[in-house]
Design a protein around this motif. Sequence first.
Motif, mmCIF file in Angstrom:
data_model
loop_
_atom_site.group_PDB
_atom_site.id
_atom_site.type_symbol
_atom_site.label_atom_id
_atom_site.label_comp_id
_atom_site.label_asym_id
_atom_site.label_seq_id
_atom_site.Cartn_x
_atom_site.Cartn_y
_atom_site.Cartn_z
ATOM 1 N N MET A 213 -81.730 -52.623 -8.529
ATOM 2 C CA MET A 213 -80.979 -52.956 -9.724
ATOM 3 C C MET A 213 -81.902 -52.817 -10.933
ATOM 4 N N THR A 214 -81.435 -52.135 -11.944
ATOM 5 C CA THR A 214 -82.185 -51.991 -13.180
ATOM 6 C C THR A 214 -82.111 -53.291 -13.972
ATOM 7 N N MET A 215 -83.231 -53.650 -14.586
ATOM 8 C CA MET A 215 -83.283 -54.866 -15.399
ATOM 9 C C MET A 215 -83.958 -54.548 -16.727
ATOM 10 N N PHE A 216 -83.604 -55.327 -17.737
ATOM 11 C CA PHE A 216 -84.177 -55.169 -19.063
ATOM 12 C C PHE A 216 -85.443 -56.012 -19.140
ATOM 13 N N PRO A 217 -86.608 -55.416 -19.485
ATOM 14 C CA PRO A 217 -87.848 -56.204 -19.540
ATOM 15 C C PRO A 217 -87.850 -57.160 -20.734
ATOM 16 N N PRO B 164 -88.762 -76.416 -10.824
ATOM 17 C CA PRO B 164 -89.546 -75.281 -11.322
ATOM 18 C C PRO B 164 -88.918 -73.941 -10.962
ATOM 19 N N ARG B 165 -89.011 -73.014 -11.877
ATOM 20 C CA ARG B 165 -88.572 -71.634 -11.661
ATOM 21 C C ARG B 165 -89.796 -70.807 -11.301
ATOM 22 N N THR B 166 -89.579 -69.753 -10.568
ATOM 23 C CA THR B 166 -90.658 -68.868 -10.123
ATOM 24 C C THR B 166 -90.614 -67.576 -10.933
ATOM 25 N N LEU B 167 -91.778 -67.139 -11.376
ATOM 26 C CA LEU B 167 -91.893 -65.865 -12.080
ATOM 27 C C LEU B 167 -92.348 -64.798 -11.102
ATOM 28 N N PRO B 168 -91.875 -63.572 -11.204
ATOM 29 C CA PRO B 168 -90.925 -63.084 -12.193
ATOM 30 C C PRO B 168 -89.556 -63.750 -12.023
ATOM 31 N N PHE B 169 -88.795 -63.813 -13.144
ATOM 32 C CA PHE B 169 -87.504 -64.490 -13.153
ATOM 33 C C PHE B 169 -86.446 -63.579 -13.745
ATOM 34 N N LYS B 170 -85.324 -63.458 -13.032
ATOM 35 C CA LYS B 170 -84.197 -62.656 -13.516
ATOM 36 C C LYS B 170 -83.272 -63.541 -14.348
ATOM 37 N N VAL B 171 -83.028 -63.143 -15.588
ATOM 38 C CA VAL B 171 -82.095 -63.839 -16.466
ATOM 39 C C VAL B 171 -80.743 -63.158 -16.267
ATOM 40 N N LYS B 172 -79.849 -63.848 -15.555
ATOM 41 C CA LYS B 172 -78.552 -63.268 -15.199
ATOM 42 C C LYS B 172 -77.401 -63.840 -16.004
ATOM 43 N N MET B 173 -77.616 -65.014 -16.610
ATOM 44 C CA MET B 173 -76.539 -65.668 -17.353
ATOM 45 C C MET B 173 -77.098 -66.382 -18.565
ATOM 46 N N PRO C 121 -79.206 -57.677 -16.085
ATOM 47 C CA PRO C 121 -80.103 -58.837 -16.164
ATOM 48 C C PRO C 121 -81.375 -58.516 -16.946
ATOM 49 N N GLY C 122 -81.962 -59.548 -17.513
ATOM 50 C CA GLY C 122 -83.275 -59.438 -18.124
ATOM 51 C C GLY C 122 -84.313 -59.890 -17.113
#
Length: 175
Positions: free
Chosen positions: A1-5, A65-74, A160-161
């Motif tokens: 899936m392509t994501m926006f950096p 806690p969130r883990t990086l890298p993290f996909k911003v989907k919403m 997603p970002g």
Amino acid sequence: MTMFPLTPEPLTREAFAPFGDVIEASDAVRHFTINAGNTERYHDLAGIDAGPDGRVVVSIFRGQPRTLPFKVKMMERHPLGSQAFVPLSGRPYLVVVAPAGTAPGAQDLRVFAARGDQGVNYAPGVWHHPLLALDTVSDFLVVDRSGNAPNCDEVQLALPGLIPAACPGLVPTAP
């Protein structure tokens, strides 16, 4: 899936101004001594807005806690009032925002690396990602609106970002 950096930038009052207020004790804000010289008051740091027929409530959010890298989907927004987050755990965290208005795309997002002594106040209608605590469970004092009218809109991003694992501007926490 392509994501926006997405590249995190340091959280500053000037950079965050289109989205709301930065809450921090700083020489850049109005401050003065009170309590017979024992306390420095950093005054009126955020415009808390409960909106029509709302009331201001104070809560504590405990963020996992969130883990990086993290996909911003919403993203979400609160059209009727502001929402302030002040970290209580002294830990850095991330803030993802987009301008108020129509639903954002990944290209509209900005990511801020917040220090553990900086809070944010999202202006009414500003799109933002839910709490992004890092590394460990973190508590935040939250000041926002309560009322009978619905006050949370959510959108899923078509693209997603992606916040990378290495975040420039993120101040590491001392061991």
